[in-house]
Design an enzyme around this catalytic site. Structure first.
Site, mmCIF file in Angstrom:
data_model
loop_
_atom_site.group_PDB
_atom_site.id
_atom_site.type_symbol
_atom_site.label_atom_id
_atom_site.label_comp_id
_atom_site.label_asym_id
_atom_site.label_seq_id
_atom_site.Cartn_x
_atom_site.Cartn_y
_atom_site.Cartn_z
ATOM 1 N N SER A 95 -12.230 44.291 63.493
ATOM 2 C CA SER A 95 -11.927 43.114 64.299
ATOM 3 C C SER A 95 -11.175 42.053 63.499
ATOM 4 O O SER A 95 -10.073 41.641 63.872
ATOM 5 C CB SER A 95 -13.234 42.540 64.854
ATOM 6 O OG SER A 95 -12.995 41.346 65.577
ATOM 7 N N GLN A 96 -11.743 41.607 62.383
ATOM 8 C CA GLN A 96 -11.064 40.593 61.572
ATOM 9 C C GLN A 96 -9.920 41.188 60.764
ATOM 10 O O GLN A 96 -8.868 40.561 60.607
ATOM 11 C CB GLN A 96 -12.063 39.915 60.637
ATOM 12 C CG GLN A 96 -13.060 38.996 61.332
ATOM 13 C CD GLN A 96 -12.432 37.723 61.867
ATOM 14 O OE1 GLN A 96 -11.346 37.314 61.453
ATOM 15 N NE2 GLN A 96 -13.109 37.090 62.805
ATOM 16 N N ARG A 124 -10.246 53.687 53.622
ATOM 17 C CA ARG A 124 -10.608 55.073 53.313
ATOM 18 C C ARG A 124 -9.768 55.986 54.196
ATOM 19 O O ARG A 124 -9.445 55.651 55.336
ATOM 20 C CB ARG A 124 -12.090 55.330 53.608
ATOM 21 C CG ARG A 124 -13.057 54.625 52.703
ATOM 22 C CD ARG A 124 -14.497 54.915 53.132
ATOM 23 N NE ARG A 124 -14.814 54.314 54.423
ATOM 24 C CZ ARG A 124 -14.958 54.987 55.554
ATOM 25 N NH1 ARG A 124 -14.817 56.310 55.573
ATOM 26 N NH2 ARG A 124 -15.250 54.360 56.677
ATOM 27 N N HIS A 168 -16.727 35.641 55.183
ATOM 28 C CA HIS A 168 -18.125 35.277 55.406
ATOM 29 C C HIS A 168 -18.792 35.266 54.031
ATOM 30 O O HIS A 168 -18.533 36.130 53.194
ATOM 31 C CB HIS A 168 -18.788 36.298 56.337
ATOM 32 C CG HIS A 168 -20.233 36.039 56.645
ATOM 33 N ND1 HIS A 168 -20.748 34.769 56.828
ATOM 34 C CD2 HIS A 168 -21.282 36.891 56.806
ATOM 35 C CE1 HIS A 168 -22.049 34.858 57.101
ATOM 36 N NE2 HIS A 168 -22.393 36.132 57.078
ATOM 37 N N GLY A 221 -12.213 38.517 65.694
ATOM 38 C CA GLY A 221 -10.865 38.846 65.242
ATOM 39 C C GLY A 221 -9.865 39.055 66.368
ATOM 40 O O GLY A 221 -8.686 38.705 66.234
ATOM 41 N N ASP A 246 -23.858 30.254 60.056
ATOM 42 C CA ASP A 246 -23.286 31.370 60.806
ATOM 43 C C ASP A 246 -24.383 32.353 61.227
ATOM 44 O O ASP A 246 -24.450 32.774 62.388
ATOM 45 C CB ASP A 246 -22.234 32.085 59.953
ATOM 46 C CG ASP A 246 -21.478 33.153 60.725
ATOM 47 O OD1 ASP A 246 -20.665 32.788 61.591
ATOM 48 O OD2 ASP A 246 -21.697 34.352 60.471
ATOM 49 N N SER A 283 -22.969 22.004 91.038
ATOM 50 C CA SER A 283 -23.558 21.209 92.118
ATOM 51 C C SER A 283 -24.690 20.336 91.591
ATOM 52 O O SER A 283 -25.264 20.599 90.525
ATOM 53 C CB SER A 283 -24.102 22.140 93.204
ATOM 54 O OG SER A 283 -25.240 22.849 92.725
#
Length: 337
Positions: A26-27, A47, A106, A132, A189, A250
């Site tokens: 993803s990142q 890999r 991270h 990501g 996080d 509402s």
């Protein structure tokens, strides 16, 4: 907290470096493509057989992790948290050149001492505050997502400027760059993910669905009320905060939320959150996560299977198939990223 933008960054700094992006999830795919499109010399380290063909299909240069690291000035670790320490020890540390930058999105592995960076390296972080797929889609649209930077080791005296440059190349300069620490980013996080965004939200949705179905209501009705409309409410909160959400619903929904919400999310929930934060801060959670993966992640895999088999997933798949406007704007395409 001060916010920085494109005007505060020197994009040429990262453009003058060779960047190795380790991982193409993803990142990884977002950083690699965004930096490349910002004029940065990028190589992806993988890999054989992992996401190699996906990365090559985008036109990126792909090498083994060791080969990608050897020629890089900046090595960005965008691998799963549970594999970063091993990859650093076995493939990065022996190959990364003296004085290079070791970078994270991270702070988990550095903060919890799983990675102990070599003493000659600059160590810093660029952490987008979005998945990501959103990091990439907003960049393509000419915008970006807010991103955090943090400096752990500044041997060169230039780590902060380079972190700012990288963040801007990744699209952050259009919306804002904020400075933090590895400790603060890691602990907040993990807390947000566990107590609100992933853990808390998912359990709230499932419990609401189950309560309605147990009471005899149609699963389809339960899905619409407890999951489908969640996005509509979250969009309002995202755009204008809780006040705009309450302004838009509402009076009945607003009043019902005020009187019933605190009965569902109670002081017991607050106590559980405080305990979760304590477990994050003292390393209890990190130890649990790392041990889980060290033995093959049996608990994680079992819960994944249980979640996939949950009725809300079965009903949701059928209902989403009736709404092509949802699938037409999917953030995740598993065949590409």
């Amino acid at each position: 907290m001060k916010v920085f933008y494109d005007k505060d960054c020197d994009l040429s700094l990262v453009q003058s470096k060779k960047v190795a992006i380790l991982g193409f999830g993803s990142q990884g795919h977002a950083h690699a493509l965004n930096l490349r499109d910002s004029g940065v010399d990028v190589v992806v380290g993988l890999r054989h057989g992992s996401s190699w063909k996906k990365a090559e299909a985008t036109g990126l240069t792909v090498k083994t992790v060791a080969e990608a690291v050897k020629g890089a000035d900046i090595v960005m670790m965008l691998l799963p948290d549970e594999t970063i320490a091993r990859v650093y020890r076995e493939e990065v540390e022996p190959n990364i050149k003296e004085g290079a930058s070791l970078v994270f999105a991270h702070g988990f592995n550095v903060h919890f001492n799983q990675v102990k960076p070599r003493s000659d390296l600059d160590v810093w972080m660029v952490a987008p505050k979005a998945p990501g797929h959103t990091v990439r889609s907003t960049y393509v649209a000419g915008a970006g997502v807010p991103q955090l930077i943090a400096i752990y080791a500044d041997k060169s005296g230039k780590a902060r400027d380079l972190a700012m440059s990288y963040a801007c190349a990744n699209g952050a300069g259009k919306v804002g760059i904020l400075e933090t620490t590895f400790k603060e980013e890691t602990e907040t996080d993990l807390f947000g993910e566990q107590c609100v965004l992933c853990g808390g939200l998912a359990e709230l949705v499932k419990m609401g669905f189950e309560t309605l179905v147990e009471a005899g209501y149609a699963p389809e009705m339960a899905y619409f009320e407890c999951l489908h409309e969640m996005k509509l409410i979250v969009d309002l909160v995202h755009e204008g905060g809780l006040a705009d959400m309450n302004y838009s619903v509402s009076n009945n929904a607003e009043f019902g939320g005020y009187v019933t919400g605190p009965k569902v999310v109670t002081e017991a929930s607050r106590a559980a959150m405080r305990q979760a934060l304590k477990d994050i801060q003292d390393g209890t959670y990190a130890k649990e996560f790392l041990l889980e993966n060290a033995v093959g992640a049996p608990k994680l895999n079992a819960i994944r299977a249980q979640t996939a088999a949950h009725p809300i997933e079965q009903v949701g798949a059928k209902l989403r198939a009736m709404m092509p406007f949802i699938t037409a704007h999917r953030h995740v395409d598993r065949s590409k990223n």
